[in-house]
Design a protein around this motif. Structure first.
Motif, PDB file in Angstrom:
ATOM      1  N   GLU A 648      34.607  40.022  32.190  1.00 42.56           N
ATOM      2  CA  GLU A 648      35.455  40.959  31.454  1.00 42.56           C
ATOM      3  C   GLU A 648      36.888  41.035  31.949  1.00 42.56           C
ATOM      4  OE1 GLU A 648      34.409  42.283  28.665  1.00 42.56           O
ATOM      5  OE2 GLU A 648      32.492  41.277  28.969  1.00 42.56           O
ATOM      6  N   VAL A 649      37.261  40.184  32.916  1.00 49.27           N
ATOM      7  CA  VAL A 649      38.656  40.163  33.372  1.00 49.27           C
ATOM      8  C   VAL A 649      39.469  39.348  32.372  1.00 49.27           C
ATOM      9  CG1 VAL A 649      40.256  39.423  35.179  1.00 49.27           C
ATOM     10  CG2 VAL A 649      38.055  40.436  35.809  1.00 49.27           C
ATOM     11  N   THR A 650      40.283  40.040  31.594  1.00 53.87           N
ATOM     12  CA  THR A 650      41.046  39.349  30.545  1.00 53.87           C
ATOM     13  C   THR A 650      42.554  39.398  30.769  1.00 53.87           C
ATOM     14  OG1 THR A 650      41.008  41.372  29.227  1.00 53.87           O
ATOM     15  CG2 THR A 650      39.297  39.735  28.757  1.00 53.87           C
ATOM     16  N   VAL A 651      43.019  40.300  31.657  1.00 54.13           N
ATOM     17  CA  VAL A 651      44.468  40.405  31.906  1.00 54.13           C
ATOM     18  C   VAL A 651      44.734  40.250  33.405  1.00 54.13           C
ATOM     19  CG1 VAL A 651      46.499  41.907  31.821  1.00 54.13           C
ATOM     20  CG2 VAL A 651      44.879  41.891  29.915  1.00 54.13           C
ATOM     21  N   ILE A 652      45.665  39.371  33.733  1.00 51.18           N
ATOM     22  CA  ILE A 652      46.134  39.185  35.110  1.00 51.18           C
ATOM     23  C   ILE A 652      47.611  39.542  35.157  1.00 51.18           C
ATOM     24  CG2 ILE A 652      46.514  37.523  36.976  1.00 51.18           C
ATOM     25  CD1 ILE A 652      43.568  37.839  36.491  1.00 51.18           C
ATOM     26  N   GLY A 653      47.991  40.375  36.093  1.00 50.02           N
ATOM     27  CA  GLY A 653      49.397  40.718  36.261  1.00 50.02           C
ATOM     28  C   GLY A 653      49.896  40.268  37.618  1.00 50.02           C
ATOM     29  N   ILE A 654      50.943  39.464  37.640  1.00 48.92           N
ATOM     30  CA  ILE A 654      51.571  39.056  38.905  1.00 48.92           C
ATOM     31  C   ILE A 654      52.827  39.913  39.046  1.00 48.92           C
ATOM     32  CG2 ILE A 654      52.690  37.161  40.129  1.00 48.92           C
ATOM     33  CD1 ILE A 654      50.615  35.364  38.414  1.00 48.92           C
ATOM     34  N   ILE A 655      52.759  40.889  39.957  1.00 54.23           N
ATOM     35  CA  ILE A 655      53.774  41.939  40.031  1.00 54.23           C
ATOM     36  C   ILE A 655      55.154  41.397  40.369  1.00 54.23           C
ATOM     37  CG2 ILE A 655      54.371  44.153  41.110  1.00 54.23           C
ATOM     38  CD1 ILE A 655      51.809  44.330  39.548  1.00 54.23           C
ATOM     39  N   ASN A 656      55.210  40.468  41.343  1.00 53.83           N
ATOM     40  CA  ASN A 656      56.518  39.944  41.758  1.00 53.83           C
ATOM     41  C   ASN A 656      56.367  38.503  42.231  1.00 53.83           C
ATOM     42  OD1 ASN A 656      59.046  39.450  42.717  1.00 53.83           O
ATOM     43  ND2 ASN A 656      59.085  41.119  44.203  1.00 53.83           N
ATOM     44  N   ALA A 657      56.597  37.559  41.316  1.00 57.49           N
ATOM     45  CA  ALA A 657      56.432  36.135  41.641  1.00 57.49           C
ATOM     46  C   ALA A 657      57.497  35.655  42.623  1.00 57.49           C
ATOM     47  CB  ALA A 657      56.499  35.300  40.362  1.00 57.49           C
ATOM     48  N   ASP A 658      58.622  36.374  42.721  1.00 63.01           N
ATOM     49  CA  ASP A 658      59.744  35.921  43.560  1.00 63.01           C
ATOM     50  C   ASP A 658      59.394  35.911  45.045  1.00 63.01           C
ATOM     51  OD1 ASP A 658      61.846  35.840  41.350  1.00 63.01           O
ATOM     52  OD2 ASP A 658      61.060  37.865  41.196  1.00 63.01           O
ATOM     53  N   SER A 659      58.479  36.787  45.467  1.00 64.99           N
ATOM     54  CA  SER A 659      58.104  36.836  46.883  1.00 64.99           C
ATOM     55  C   SER A 659      57.462  35.517  47.317  1.00 64.99           C
ATOM     56  CB  SER A 659      57.145  38.002  47.145  1.00 64.99           C
ATOM     57  OG  SER A 659      55.949  37.830  46.411  1.00 64.99           O
ATOM     58  N   LEU A 660      56.858  34.795  46.374  1.00 66.34           N
ATOM     59  CA  LEU A 660      56.296  33.475  46.663  1.00 66.34           C
ATOM     60  C   LEU A 660      57.355  32.390  46.575  1.00 66.34           C
ATOM     61  CD1 LEU A 660      53.084  33.710  44.447  1.00 66.34           C
ATOM     62  CD2 LEU A 660      53.126  33.846  46.931  1.00 66.34           C
ATOM     63  N   GLN A 678      46.096  29.549  40.454  1.00 68.76           N
ATOM     64  CA  GLN A 678      44.768  30.040  40.844  1.00 68.76           C
ATOM     65  C   GLN A 678      44.552  31.481  40.398  1.00 68.76           C
ATOM     66  OE1 GLN A 678      42.200  28.484  42.178  1.00 68.76           O
ATOM     67  NE2 GLN A 678      43.140  26.516  42.631  1.00 68.76           N
ATOM     68  N   VAL A 679      45.560  32.336  40.577  1.00 67.64           N
ATOM     69  CA  VAL A 679      45.443  33.731  40.123  1.00 67.64           C
ATOM     70  C   VAL A 679      45.275  33.761  38.607  1.00 67.64           C
ATOM     71  CG1 VAL A 679      46.598  35.983  39.959  1.00 67.64           C
ATOM     72  CG2 VAL A 679      46.766  34.671  42.050  1.00 67.64           C
ATOM     73  N   SER A 680      46.075  32.959  37.922  1.00 66.43           N
ATOM     74  CA  SER A 680      45.986  32.900  36.454  1.00 66.43           C
ATOM     75  C   SER A 680      44.602  32.448  36.006  1.00 66.43           C
ATOM     76  CB  SER A 680      47.037  31.924  35.897  1.00 66.43           C
ATOM     77  OG  SER A 680      48.336  32.326  36.269  1.00 66.43           O
ATOM     78  N   GLY A 681      44.001  31.564  36.793  1.00 69.97           N
ATOM     79  CA  GLY A 681      42.682  31.022  36.446  1.00 69.97           C
ATOM     80  C   GLY A 681      41.557  32.035  36.490  1.00 69.97           C
ATOM     81  N   ARG A 682      41.830  33.251  37.015  1.00 68.88           N
ATOM     82  CA  ARG A 682      40.792  34.297  37.024  1.00 68.88           C
ATOM     83  C   ARG A 682      40.610  34.909  35.647  1.00 68.88           C
ATOM     84  NH1 ARG A 682      38.534  32.037  40.133  1.00 68.88           N
ATOM     85  NH2 ARG A 682      40.263  30.625  40.461  1.00 68.88           N
ATOM     86  N   ALA A 683      41.539  34.676  34.727  1.00 64.69           N
ATOM     87  CA  ALA A 683      41.508  35.351  33.413  1.00 64.69           C
ATOM     88  C   ALA A 683      40.753  34.532  32.387  1.00 64.69           C
ATOM     89  CB  ALA A 683      42.935  35.605  32.920  1.00 64.69           C
TER      90      ALA A 683
END
Length: 828
Positions: A648-660, A678-683
């Motif tokens: 049921e995980v359908t939305v992934i939010g990456i709060i601040n990509a700049d820190s990476l 990889q984080v995106s792949g959880r959705a």
């Protein structure tokens, strides 16, 4: 080099054994064997020896000979602890390779390899195993005395116990108590791996007879109608599914737990507690009895063909493409041939569903080895692998040290993960690279798997050093998630941003919750706020031991150092200027969770980071709650990128990509792509297409564009041009030398001297010394020297030997006093 011959000796011949001590000493010591122990010694057995004035250690016999040491008089070994070797000769070869390759001592490798219970020393701490009941009358007098002493004083050292018993060596007695599960080795007491359990209910076979069932139902209908409802519900559910949980039965019947318990007490229902998977339950049959898709079958055949020519193959498969099912088919074939399999995972605690999935498939043939096991369990796994009782071992990086008899295959899942690299203490090994040597030594094969391979592995595949196979489709035809990039700067101008959440992300989260779906938010920094700042004088509290600012943690109300663990109270007045104008800058997972609870008060929010997963079973509880939909939004650090697989995980939010993206490291773009992908792949891993929202100040960044287009190749070719130009891996090898001292001026002089000595040998291949990003940790100032060596036309073994000679020469000078020199080969 170690010798591994074990000649036969007569009883009266004087024997000497060279032993490996669990210490960072450059040479092994030789001890004399008492005549009565001649028949007892063998390579790989443990012996008790005295080293130094009074300390006792458990050492491993590496060689046996009749030759006495020339430079010192050999002491006698005190005791032989084992009836048969606990370490194999193959392992000793492996340890030697690790020590030479990673420029450390074989004693340091032994220390990392052996469970603590197998290397007792004078200062090892012993505690009672509180969770185990035993019969005190079955203990002998000395064992009873030790147990009585531990009842009075909860922790004793081996030296304390020796004084208590009035004898020099007590290790054989402690060994017996350990084997009886009476004691623990305290430094290794950690939480036990707890699989998720659930109670299942079945009807007593007596009532499979229709007459008996009819009679029972008539009685219950009159006397206990709620129990009759439960009986009907069980019959109804059993028509459409095999296993019926107690909770399902309560929900279906509306009868309540008391009615179900009453039927169990009457032996009408039979209750059985079973381990269950944390996976989406509809997926269970997919791993108990599945067929490979056409694409998977093609790749499976391709990998087997590659293994005919190559020892290592890389499987590049997009997230959720069904790599695990291919692994299972390969494991099946290896087991059928009678050989063993090692399945490596980067962080075992985050991938409990893989354990349960494989256990369900391979049953008692599979063993698990990781840091959440206590020391008794680790020794038990060690012995079972030694006796070839496990055909498959599933483990974290330390499982490469187990005593395998015949490894046919090593699978390195998520091979790009930095968790495979050990940073401290030595050996600073990479389990992926060590696994390749280990498999080669045992004539086995290695399969590396990842959706975002490391550049080194991809380079080796492209240059045909490794075999290569590719899975380009998600399993079951599920689409890759839709990715939307949102500019933080634009939304700030438009005033559509709330706290750290853009309007787009807020809307998507609200929609997901309304649809009874789940959200994962990624912020790669824990704590509440990274910096506390005085607005008047710009004062920032720093750690007293490390050169870092302290991070505020709201749950403790204190400032924490994430490097040494130092804590202090949060000031309300600036200690520099006396101002009360102190403010928090930046944000971590704790602050994201806190502010989200104000913006979405109806949402059930949880946090998964190092702070919330320290306690017993806390991580399993979080994953359990996520699977059972008790959590709407999970906020986490990079832990959320690994191993989470929920329907049921359908939305992934990456709060601040700049820190990476802005991290000052030559691997920043590679790591950023890997983490974002990889984080995106959880959705959207089950049927529904997921959505990923990436918040950034730089929406046109090249890496973000490559993530959106899932264009790993473009990333690889672009980055490789830079790597080649600036002499970085995979074109060059790197060795880092960290020089440490408690005085900053002295460490500067030491590092300059060492760098100049290295330049005499290697010229401009030596870079530095430079201060690293964090220049003081645990009161040690650090200076780093980097050495770069081309891969072709130079012997890396000769290079390492020369570097060792320079370090040894430096350590003989007065200048080196108080310094530590730490080599790190292939740093990441």
């Amino acid at each position: 080099m170690l010798e591994f011959a074990n000649p036969q000796y007569t009883n009266r011949k004087t024997l000497f054994v060279e032993v490996i001590l669990p210490l960072a000493i450059s040479k092994n010591y030789t001890y004399r064997v008492p005549f009565e122990m001649n028949d007892a010694v063998a390579i790989g057995k443990r012996v008790v020896v005295q080293f130094g004035k009074s300390k006792l250690y458990t050492a491993i016999i590496a060689t046996i000979s009749g030759i006495a040491p020339k430079k010192y008089e050999a002491k006698y070994i005190i005791e032989v602890l084992d009836e048969s070797p606990v370490v194999t000769e193959r392992q000793l070869h492996f340890w030697q390779w690790l020590a030479e390759y990673y420029m450390c001592t074989i004693g340091e490798v032994m220390n990392a390899a052996l469970p603590s219970a197998l290397k007792l020393a004078s200062e090892t701490r012993i505690v009672l195993n509180k969770g185990f009941e035993y019969d005190k009358s079955a203990l002998n007098d000395r064992e009873f005395l030790i147990v009585e002493a531990l009842d009075i004083q909860p922790e004793l050292t081996v030296s304390d116990i020796a004084k208590l018993l009035g004898q020099k060596t007590v290790m054989p007695i402690l060994k017996l108590l350990f084997e009886k599960n009476v004691i623990h080795i305290s430094e290794e007491v950690s939480e036990r791996y707890k699989p998720r359990k659930r109670t299942f209910v079945t009807l007593n076979p007596v009532y499979h007879n229709q007459e008996n069932l009819k009679e029972l139902f008539g009685i219950l209908e009159k006397r206990a109608p709620k129990q009759a409802d439960a009986l009907l519900a069980l019959i109804k559910l059993s028509r459409r599914q095999k296993a019926i949980s107690k909770n399902e039965l309560i929900e279906e019947s509306g009868a309540g737990a008391a009615s179900i318990n009453s039927l169990i007490e009457k032996d009408i229902f039979i209750a059985e507690e079973k381990n269950v998977s944390r996976l989406y339950e509809e997926d269970e049959d997919a791993y108990a009895n599945f067929e490979l898709s056409e694409e998977q079958q093609r790749v499976f055949v391709n990998i087997k063909e590659q293994f005919e020519q190559k020892d290592v193959a890389l499987l590049h498969g997009v997230t959720s493409s069904g790599k695990t099912q291919i692994y299972i088919r390969l494991i099946e074939e290896i087991i059928a041939s009678g050989r063993q399999v090692l399945y490596l995972l980067p962080e075992i605690a985050l991938t409990t569903h893989i354990i349960e999935r494989l256990r369900r498939y391979f049953g008692s043939n599979i063993g698990v080895y990781h840091s959440r096991f206590n020391d008794n369990e680790r020794v038990e796994v060690w012995q079972k692998v030694l006796n070839n009782e496990y055909k498959v071992v599933l483990g974290a990086r330390s499982s490469v040290f187990l005593p395998y008899a015949d490894l046919g295959l090593i699978i390195v899942d998520e091979e790009h993960e930095t968790s495979y690299k050990q940073f401290d203490p030595a050996p600073r090994y990479n389990a992926r690279d060590a696994a390749i040597f280990l498999a080669n030594m045992q004539q086995g094969k290695v399969l590396l798997g990842s959706a975002t391979p490391s550049f080194e592995s991809y380079f080796n595949a492209r240059t045909h050093k490794y075999g290569f196979a590719e899975l380009t489709e998600r399993y079951g035809g599920v689409e890759l998630p839709k990715i939307e990039v949102v500019s933080i700067a634009e939304e700030t101008k438009k005033k559509t941003i709330q706290s750290h959440f853009t309007g787009v992300l807020m809307q998507d989260m609200q929609q997901a919750i309304a649809n009874k779906e789940q959200v994962i938010l990624f912020q790669n920094r824990r704590g509440y706020a990274p910096v506390l700042l005085c607005k008047i004088c710009a004062y920032t509290p720093k750690c007293i031991n490390c050169d870092v600012s302290l991070t505020y943690h709201k749950n403790t109300g204190k400032l924490h150092c994430h490097y040494c663990g130092y804590k202090e109270d949060t000031p309300s007045i600036c200690p520099a200027c006396g101002s009360t104008h102190l403010e928090y800058k930046g944000f971590g997972t704790e602050k994201v969770e806190d502010e989200l609870s104000l913006l979405l008060p109806e949402a059930r929010i949880a946090r998964m980071d190092l702070d919330t997963t320290r306690s017993r079973n806390s991580l399993q509880n979080i994953l359990n709650d996520l699977e059972e939909k008790k959590i709407d939004i999970l906020v986490g650090t990079q832990m959320v990128a690994k191993g989470l697989d929920f329907a049921e995980v359908t939305v992934i939010g990456i709060i601040n990509a700049d820190s990476l993206l802005k991290f000052p490291d030559y691997r920043a773009n590679e790591r950023s792509y890997q983490m974002l992908a990889q984080v995106s792949g959880r959705a959207g891993r089950r049927g529904k297409q997921g959505k990923v929202v990436i918040q950034t100040y730089d929406p046109k960044h090249r890496v973000i564009k490559q993530v959106i287009e899932n264009d790993y190749r473009d990333l690889y070719f672009t980055e490789m041009e830079e790597r080649k130009s600036f002499k970085y891996p995979p074109f060059y090898r790197i060795i880092n030398l960290d020089v440490k001292h408690k005085n900053s001026e002295i460490v500067n002089n030491q590092a300059i001297y060492l760098a100049n000595e290295l330049r005499k040998q290697f010229g401009d291949r030596v870079i530095g010394p430079e201060a690293p990003l964090i220049s003081r940790i645990r009161n040690y100032y650090i200076k780093s020297i980097m050495l770069k060596f081309e891969k072709d036309g130079i012997s890396i073994n000769k290079v390492k030997a020369a570097v060792r000679d320079v370090i040894t020469q430096f350590q003989t000078t007065k200048l080196s006093k108080g310094s530590i020199v730490q080599p790190d080969v292939d740093p990441y």
